[in-house]
Design a protein around this motif. Structure first.
Motif, PDB file in Angstrom:
ATOM      1  N   UNK A   1      24.499  48.152   4.328  1.00 25.18           N
ATOM      2  CA  UNK A   1      25.114  46.862   4.003  1.00 25.18           C
ATOM      3  C   UNK A   1      26.445  46.687   4.719  1.00 25.18           C
ATOM      4  N   UNK A   2      27.255  47.740   4.740  1.00 26.60           N
ATOM      5  CA  UNK A   2      28.547  47.657   5.407  1.00 26.60           C
ATOM      6  C   UNK A   2      28.371  47.484   6.909  1.00 26.60           C
ATOM      7  N   UNK A   3      27.485  48.271   7.505  1.00 30.62           N
ATOM      8  CA  UNK A   3      27.267  48.162   8.946  1.00 30.62           C
ATOM      9  C   UNK A   3      26.776  46.773   9.338  1.00 30.62           C
ATOM     10  N   UNK A   4      25.808  46.251   8.595  1.00 25.19           N
ATOM     11  CA  UNK A   4      25.284  44.932   8.941  1.00 25.19           C
ATOM     12  C   UNK A   4      26.343  43.850   8.758  1.00 25.19           C
ATOM     13  N   UNK A   5      27.061  43.901   7.639  1.00 27.65           N
ATOM     14  CA  UNK A   5      28.059  42.873   7.371  1.00 27.65           C
ATOM     15  C   UNK A   5      29.137  42.827   8.434  1.00 27.65           C
ATOM     16  N   UNK A   6      29.647  43.996   8.815  1.00 27.74           N
ATOM     17  CA  UNK A   6      30.690  44.043   9.841  1.00 27.74           C
ATOM     18  C   UNK A   6      30.127  43.591  11.184  1.00 27.74           C
ATOM     19  N   UNK A   7      28.911  44.027  11.517  1.00 28.00           N
ATOM     20  CA  UNK A   7      28.290  43.634  12.789  1.00 28.00           C
ATOM     21  C   UNK A   7      28.105  42.119  12.876  1.00 28.00           C
ATOM     22  N   UNK A   8      27.577  41.523  11.813  1.00 28.38           N
ATOM     23  CA  UNK A   8      27.392  40.065  11.807  1.00 28.38           C
ATOM     24  C   UNK A   8      28.730  39.352  11.881  1.00 28.38           C
ATOM     25  N   UNK A   9      29.723  39.838  11.138  1.00 27.89           N
ATOM     26  CA  UNK A   9      31.037  39.213  11.142  1.00 27.89           C
ATOM     27  C   UNK A   9      31.739  39.290  12.479  1.00 27.89           C
ATOM     28  N   UNK A  10      31.422  40.324  13.275  1.00 23.35           N
ATOM     29  CA  UNK A  10      32.023  40.479  14.587  1.00 23.35           C
ATOM     30  C   UNK A  10      31.280  39.707  15.671  1.00 23.35           C
ATOM     31  N   UNK A  11      29.981  39.499  15.493  1.00 22.90           N
ATOM     32  CA  UNK A  11      29.144  39.000  16.581  1.00 22.90           C
ATOM     33  C   UNK A  11      28.807  37.518  16.494  1.00 22.90           C
ATOM     34  N   UNK A  12      28.484  37.037  15.299  1.00 22.36           N
ATOM     35  CA  UNK A  12      28.058  35.647  15.146  1.00 22.36           C
ATOM     36  C   UNK A  12      29.252  34.700  15.299  1.00 22.36           C
ATOM     37  N   UNK A  13      28.982  33.419  15.461  1.00 22.89           N
ATOM     38  CA  UNK A  13      30.027  32.486  15.860  1.00 22.89           C
ATOM     39  C   UNK A  13      30.759  31.818  14.695  1.00 22.89           C
ATOM     40  N   UNK A  14      30.049  31.199  13.769  1.00 20.45           N
ATOM     41  CA  UNK A  14      30.677  30.341  12.751  1.00 20.45           C
ATOM     42  C   UNK A  14      30.630  30.971  11.370  1.00 20.45           C
ATOM     43  N   UNK A  15      31.590  30.606  10.521  1.00 19.00           N
ATOM     44  CA  UNK A  15      31.753  31.241   9.212  1.00 19.00           C
ATOM     45  C   UNK A  15      30.552  31.031   8.302  1.00 19.00           C
ATOM     46  N   UNK A  16      30.038  29.801   8.226  1.00 16.29           N
ATOM     47  CA  UNK A  16      28.916  29.513   7.336  1.00 16.29           C
ATOM     48  C   UNK A  16      27.696  30.366   7.632  1.00 16.29           C
ATOM     49  N   UNK A  17      27.193  30.378   8.868  1.00 10.80           N
ATOM     50  CA  UNK A  17      26.041  31.217   9.178  1.00 10.80           C
ATOM     51  C   UNK A  17      26.301  32.714   8.979  1.00 10.80           C
ATOM     52  N   UNK A  18      27.518  33.175   9.267  1.00 10.88           N
ATOM     53  CA  UNK A  18      27.837  34.593   9.039  1.00 10.88           C
ATOM     54  C   UNK A  18      27.690  34.928   7.555  1.00 10.88           C
TER      55      UNK A  18
END
Length: 331
Positions: free
Chosen positions: A178-195
């Protein structure tokens, strides 16, 4: 100019639509056994593309971004602050690295694909910091034309939709925590809502990590705006003006999130208030994600030019690969 009562009445149709779809999403999620937040996005997108909605709903549905901000503030009451402190130095370093690498990468890809300097800068800021918000902020600094901003915004929205669907699937295939995915998505994806939506689709803990990581990136918007102010000499202005850009680049909901997280970690919020904040955050996110889905329009995606899409894809590919390697090694 409309009176207050007229403005409030204008919100009713759109808010009613968000509420009905949010309740339907919660019911459907129980049937199919998945996250109601993910169902909310899918249901909103389905309705937005299948039904010709009247203009009377626009005022109310436009509030979905405010619901997202409020939900993020309430999420602060449920963040495990001790875990954030443990990962703090690593997280800050990763966020700073994404912005420092992402800005020149976006500028290079845009120019390499034939875009002018201004749309390349808008693309770089949007991909590196916080999507449409960053692109729009920098557009104001650079006095960008609508013809420069519109294709960049449209391309970002395309990837918001694509990554929202793809990242949870990729996270499962990679068996990320969960931590790895959350940080990865937060670093890589563009906008706050989709993240946030992708994080909570993966799980509650992943949703918290994704949101916190994305907020850290968002907080750098002020510095990025200041960078473009300083780089664009005709808009440099006095130091007071530069400071105003720095302050304006920090969204208020980030401060609200930090205040509530600090209060919760200090024991100032009892269990009942924390539980209430958790329920309120989930309800607000459901309304926000329905609105996010309504904004996903397939016809708009088909009209996006090729160059911004290719540039953003290249940026996403490089940044997501680098951050995935870092996350797997460090977390």
């Amino acid at each position: 100019m409309r009176s207050l009562s007229e403005r409030l009445r204008a919100l009713v149709p759109g808010l009613s639509l968000l509420l009905v779809l949010a309740l339907a999403a919660r019911s459907l999620a129980g049937v199919v056994g998945t996250s109601p937040l993910l169902v909310a996005v899918a249901l909103g997108a389905l309705v937005g593309n299948a039904v010709d909605l009247p203009g009377s709903v626009d005022d109310g549905t436009a509030l979905h971004s405010r619901f997202l901000d409020a939900g993020i503030v309430l999420l602060g009451a449920n963040v495990a602050v001790n875990e954030l402190f443990d990962a703090g130095v690593v997280l800050v370093g990763l966020v700073a690295g994404v912005v420092l690498v992402g800005l020149p990468l976006g500028e290079f890809l845009g120019r390499w694909l034939g875009l002018d300097a201004t749309p390349s800068s808008l693309l770089a800021a949007g991909a590196s910091v916080c999507g449409v918000s960053a692109a729009t902020t920098v557009a104001g600094i650079l006095d960008a034309r609508a013809s420069d901003l519109t294709p960049v915004v449209a391309a970002i929205l395309v990837f918001d939709a694509v990554t929202l669907a793809a990242f949870p699937v990729l996270g499962s295939l990679l068996d990320l925590s969960a931590q790895q995915f959350g940080v990865w998505a937060g670093l890589s994806m563009f906008s706050t809502g989709p993240v946030t939506a992708a994080g909570f689709a993966y799980g509650p803990a992943a949703g918290q990590w994704a949101t916190v990581t994305k907020l850290a990136r968002n907080a750098l918007l002020g510095l990025v705006a200041l960078f473009y102010v300083l780089r664009t000499t005709q808009h440099a202005g006095p130091a007071r003006s530069r400071l105003a850009h720095l302050r304006a680049g920090v969204p208020p909901f980030i401060l609200g999130f930090l205040v509530l997280a600090a209060a919760a970690s200090a024991g100032l919020l009892g269990p009942d208030l924390v539980a209430l904040a958790d329920s309120g955050s989930t309800a607000l996110f459901t309304l926000a994600f329905v609105g996010l889905g309504l904004d996903i329009r397939l016809d708009s995606m088909r009209r996006v030019g090729v160059a911004p899409l290719v540039a953003l894809f290249g940026h996403l590919l490089v940044v997501s690969a680098l951050t995935l390697a870092a996350v797997l090694f460090l977390l």
